[in-house]
Design a protein around this motif. Sequence first.
Motif, short mmCIF file in Angstrom:
data_model
loop_
_atom_site.label_atom_id
_atom_site.label_comp_id
_atom_site.label_asym_id
_atom_site.label_seq_id
_atom_site.Cartn_x
_atom_site.Cartn_y
_atom_site.Cartn_z
N ILE A 29 21.44 17.04 49.83
CA ILE A 29 22.18 18.29 49.96
C ILE A 29 22.86 18.64 48.64
O ILE A 29 22.80 19.79 48.18
CB ILE A 29 23.19 18.20 51.12
CG1 ILE A 29 22.43 18.15 52.46
CG2 ILE A 29 24.18 19.37 51.09
CD1 ILE A 29 23.28 17.80 53.65
N HIS A 52 21.91 21.96 46.38
CA HIS A 52 22.92 22.97 46.06
C HIS A 52 23.04 23.16 44.55
O HIS A 52 23.17 24.29 44.07
CB HIS A 52 24.27 22.59 46.67
CG HIS A 52 24.40 22.97 48.10
ND1 HIS A 52 24.34 24.26 48.57
CD2 HIS A 52 24.58 22.19 49.20
CE1 HIS A 52 24.49 24.28 49.87
NE2 HIS A 52 24.63 23.02 50.29
N ILE A 85 17.71 21.76 52.58
CA ILE A 85 19.10 21.68 53.04
C ILE A 85 19.16 21.92 54.54
O ILE A 85 19.81 21.17 55.28
CB ILE A 85 20.00 22.69 52.30
CG1 ILE A 85 20.16 22.29 50.83
CG2 ILE A 85 21.36 22.81 52.97
CD1 ILE A 85 20.83 23.36 49.98
N GLU A 103 20.49 19.16 57.18
CA GLU A 103 21.68 19.45 57.97
C GLU A 103 21.40 19.50 59.46
O GLU A 103 22.27 19.18 60.27
CB GLU A 103 22.32 20.75 57.49
CG GLU A 103 23.01 20.60 56.14
CD GLU A 103 23.64 21.87 55.64
OE1 GLU A 103 23.30 22.98 56.13
OE2 GLU A 103 24.49 21.78 54.72
#
Length: 72
Positions: free
Chosen positions: A10, A14, A65, A69
């Motif tokens: 993650i 990002h 991502i 998640e």
Amino acid sequence: MRESLRQKIIQVCHKKIDQKGDNVGVSFYAFFANKNDDPELLMEAATWWIQTHQLDHFEKARKIIDMVEAGR
């Protein structure tokens, strides 16, 4: 997949999005240094990426991502 790897994925995704925009692609190699200092963790990521989800070599960072998640 262990929690530390999830967090690393993650974080790296990002960072790539921040640097290159929301359409940036990543490979599972992006989550590791250029040396194989943790082969077990590398194989865990490769298994998740290639065997479990049959992803292409490069996938959109945003997609990765979302998958991580969601716990997939």
